[in-house]
Design a protein around this motif. Structure first.
Motif, PDB file in Angstrom:
ATOM      1  N   PRO A 243      -9.929   1.663  -6.095  1.00 40.72           N
ATOM      2  CA  PRO A 243      -9.108   2.106  -6.935  1.00 40.72           C
ATOM      3  C   PRO A 243      -8.654   3.865  -7.213  1.00 40.72           C
ATOM      4  CG  PRO A 243     -10.358   0.523  -7.878  1.00 40.72           C
ATOM      5  CD  PRO A 243     -11.025   1.139  -6.602  1.00 40.72           C
ATOM      6  N   GLY A 244      -7.621   4.266  -7.341  1.00 44.76           N
ATOM      7  CA  GLY A 244      -7.066   5.459  -7.686  1.00 44.76           C
ATOM      8  C   GLY A 244      -7.296   6.356  -6.282  1.00 44.76           C
ATOM      9  N   GLU A 245      -7.684   5.859  -5.038  1.00 41.48           N
ATOM     10  CA  GLU A 245      -7.673   6.777  -3.977  1.00 41.48           C
ATOM     11  C   GLU A 245      -6.823   6.562  -2.958  1.00 41.48           C
ATOM     12  OE1 GLU A 245     -11.689   7.048  -2.540  1.00 41.48           O
ATOM     13  OE2 GLU A 245     -12.622   7.012  -4.510  1.00 41.48           O
ATOM     14  N   ARG A 246      -5.967   5.425  -2.784  1.00 41.56           N
ATOM     15  CA  ARG A 246      -5.039   5.031  -1.924  1.00 41.56           C
ATOM     16  C   ARG A 246      -5.936   4.863  -0.595  1.00 41.56           C
ATOM     17  NH1 ARG A 246       0.128   7.906  -0.698  1.00 41.56           N
ATOM     18  NH2 ARG A 246       0.724   5.562  -0.091  1.00 41.56           N
ATOM     19  N   ALA A 247      -7.115   4.313  -0.603  1.00 44.19           N
ATOM     20  CA  ALA A 247      -8.088   4.145   0.478  1.00 44.19           C
ATOM     21  C   ALA A 247      -8.718   2.582   0.404  1.00 44.19           C
ATOM     22  CB  ALA A 247      -9.112   5.198   0.492  1.00 44.19           C
TER      23      ALA A 247
ATOM     24  N   LYS B  68      -6.866  -6.485  -3.256  1.00 44.55           N
ATOM     25  CA  LYS B  68      -6.732  -5.388  -4.568  1.00 44.55           C
ATOM     26  C   LYS B  68      -7.327  -6.320  -5.807  1.00 44.55           C
ATOM     27  CE  LYS B  68      -3.110  -3.178  -4.568  1.00 44.55           C
ATOM     28  NZ  LYS B  68      -1.462  -2.831  -5.238  1.00 44.55           N
ATOM     29  N   ASN B  69      -8.137  -5.540  -6.462  1.00 48.53           N
ATOM     30  CA  ASN B  69      -9.073  -6.122  -7.532  1.00 48.53           C
ATOM     31  C   ASN B  69      -8.120  -5.637  -8.735  1.00 48.53           C
ATOM     32  OD1 ASN B  69     -10.459  -6.952  -9.661  1.00 48.53           O
ATOM     33  ND2 ASN B  69     -12.375  -5.914  -9.122  1.00 48.53           N
ATOM     34  N   LEU B  70      -7.449  -6.676  -9.313  1.00 46.90           N
ATOM     35  CA  LEU B  70      -6.515  -6.409 -10.331  1.00 46.90           C
ATOM     36  C   LEU B  70      -7.470  -6.179 -11.779  1.00 46.90           C
ATOM     37  CD1 LEU B  70      -3.656  -9.377 -10.002  1.00 46.90           C
ATOM     38  CD2 LEU B  70      -3.922  -6.839  -9.450  1.00 46.90           C
TER      39      LEU B  70
ATOM     40  N   ASP C 230       1.151  -0.502  -5.211  1.00 45.38           N
ATOM     41  CA  ASP C 230       1.040  -0.063  -3.609  1.00 45.38           C
ATOM     42  C   ASP C 230      -0.230  -0.442  -2.970  1.00 45.38           C
ATOM     43  OD1 ASP C 230       1.637   1.546  -1.633  1.00 45.38           O
ATOM     44  OD2 ASP C 230       0.804   3.366  -2.212  1.00 45.38           O
ATOM     45  N   PHE C 231       0.147  -0.863  -1.736  1.00 43.25           N
ATOM     46  CA  PHE C 231      -1.231  -1.162  -0.830  1.00 43.25           C
ATOM     47  C   PHE C 231      -1.167  -0.014   0.132  1.00 43.25           C
ATOM     48  CE2 PHE C 231      -0.775  -5.454  -2.658  1.00 43.25           C
ATOM     49  CZ  PHE C 231      -2.066  -5.922  -2.213  1.00 43.25           C
ATOM     50  N   SER C 232      -0.251   0.591   0.462  1.00 44.35           N
ATOM     51  CA  SER C 232      -0.291   1.875   1.671  1.00 44.35           C
ATOM     52  C   SER C 232      -1.239   2.921   1.224  1.00 44.35           C
ATOM     53  CB  SER C 232       1.106   2.372   1.737  1.00 44.35           C
ATOM     54  OG  SER C 232       1.451   2.905   0.716  1.00 44.35           O
ATOM     55  N   THR C 233      -1.382   3.658   2.397  1.00 41.58           N
ATOM     56  CA  THR C 233      -2.350   4.601   2.524  1.00 41.58           C
ATOM     57  C   THR C 233      -1.780   6.095   2.771  1.00 41.58           C
ATOM     58  OG1 THR C 233      -3.033   4.643   4.646  1.00 41.58           O
ATOM     59  CG2 THR C 233      -4.262   3.383   2.989  1.00 41.58           C
TER      60      THR C 233
END
Length: 409
Positions: free
Chosen positions: A252-256, A341-343, A350-353
């Motif tokens: 979460p919050g890291e786009r990783a 993704k854990n909602l 967004d799923f991308s990095t």
């Protein structure tokens, strides 16, 4: 009127002759091709001798290859006694003189690679880590750049060496023999039962070779096949209905993403999104309604969310259609990466990095560059055409067209 003709030195080929281009190596540079005129009844072996003589080469450690549709090295011409006509070689074709003797009939010569999806610490290996290869042109799989956790789904490929092996050999014997290629100082290759075997496609693992006791010829690998071996922590036995997927939990919050976790999904009850979502939820001990999943397409740097069902509109009524992930648009197969993704802690869509953004930008720049090159070529071509003084032919009078259809009753 207006056609362009080229004046070439030498006699024109007869109806029984072929005009061929040929070049050395697999990396063809424009303008380096040579030309030869040979009889279409000439054998591949004799054609090879003529091309070697014209190139100033000698020895028997050479073979011919076709070029495929994108002008790259294709299938080798293995039957040296077959004629060019029998192999459907046509005038204007380009053949490649490639160094190396062809293996005997029934023998496969294939490069063997070592696939390391995670580093010793459980993280993805970085591109700048030391890498040795016994090939001068060794490459490494794309997608290993950046810090651990920021790489979508790739590992690293290290070249071990070429292997000549009979088509009648079982897959487990290939794994056993491949262990001798690995330098003991660099790689600790486990027993054959602790190795997965994949074909190499587009510089990444492609098709999973499952049955250890199956002969190589039953896999229909082809003569250009390459194999990569992946180490396992424990022995696995995949059934015919099992699909091996790489799942990665989004941070979460890291786009990783966290390091990948292998998931064996039993598709005996169908390739449905609901079944896969439930399997992923069980793996991460989360409620199924509190996760979102998406398949990663590394060649496009895109993530495609996987929904539980889709709707199909028909002319008569609106109905729910049973989804299948095996077909369009997902085409799910062994080795695919599934983002999770854990909602409960991440409600972003967004799923991308950041690497995906950079990859898409690079693809757009390449596409714009190719488009610009085509525009320049078209402009140059139009300038040449406009500079040529060609009289305009008057259009003839329009005539009516009649079509007569016979009766077949």
């Amino acid at each position: 009127m207006g056609s362009s003709l080229g004046l070439c030195l030498g006699k024109a080929p007869t109806s029984s002759q072929l005009f061929l281009f040929f070049a050395m190596g697999t990396n063809i540079q424009p303008g380096t091709e040579m030309e030869v005129i040979v009889e279409e009844t000439l054998s591949v072996g004799d054609c090879l001798k003529i091309m070697l003589e014209k190139s100033g080469l000698s020895g028997d450690a050479w073979h011919l290859r076709k070029t495929d549709w994108c002008y790259e090295a294709g299938e080798p011409l293995c039957e040296e006694n077959a004629t060019l006509q029998e192999l459907k070689i046509c005038s204007g074709d380009t053949l490649l003189l490639v160094e190396g003797k062809l293996p005997l009939p029934g023998v496969l010569k294939m490069p063997i690679w070592w696939y390391q999806p995670r580093g010793p610490s459980g993280h993805w290996e970085s591109q700048d880590q030391p890498h040795s290869s016994s090939q001068g042109n060794g490459w490494r799989a794309s997608g290993t750049q950046g810090a651990a956790g920021h790489v979508p789904a790739e590992g690293s490929l290290s070249y071990l060496g070429d292997m000549e092996i009979s088509e009648d050999t079982a897959l487990v014997d290939l794994k056993f023999q491949a262990r001798a290629l690995a330098p003991s100082s660099e790689l600790a290759v486990p027993a054959p039962a602790l190795l997965r075997a994949w074909t190499v496609e587009s510089r990444r693992p492609g098709r999973l070779l499952r049955a250890d006791r199956q002969q190589l010829k039953e896999y229909k690998l082809g003569r250009r096949a390459a194999i990569c071996l992946e180490p396992l922590q424990e022995e696995e036995r995949l059934g015919p209905q099992d699909v091996l997927l790489r799942t990665r939990m989004r941070i979460p919050g890291e786009r990783a993403y966290a390091p990948a976790v292998d998931l064996v999904w039993d598709t005996a009850r169908g390739w449905t999104a609901g079944s896969l979502r439930q399997k992923v939820a069980d793996l991460y001990s989360l409620p199924v309604e509190k996760i979102e999943i998406a398949k990663y397409f590394p060649e496009k740097f895109e993530w495609l969310p996987i929904s539980s069902w889709n709707q199909q509109m028909t002319k008569r009524k609106k109905k729910k259609k049973q989804d299948t992930l095996q077909g369009a648009p997902y085409y799910l197969k062994d080795g695919d990466t599934i983002g999770v993704k854990n909602l409960l802690v991440d409600d972003s869509e967004d799923f991308s990095t950041a690497r995906d953004d950079a990859g898409r930008d690079e693809q757009e720049q390449l596409a714009h560059g190719k488009a610009g090159s085509r525009e320049v070529l078209c402009a140059q071509s139009s300038d040449v055409v406009s500079s040529a003084v060609t009289p305009v032919r008057p259009r003839g009078p329009e005539a009516s067209l009649s079509i007569h259809v016979g009766s077949f009753r």
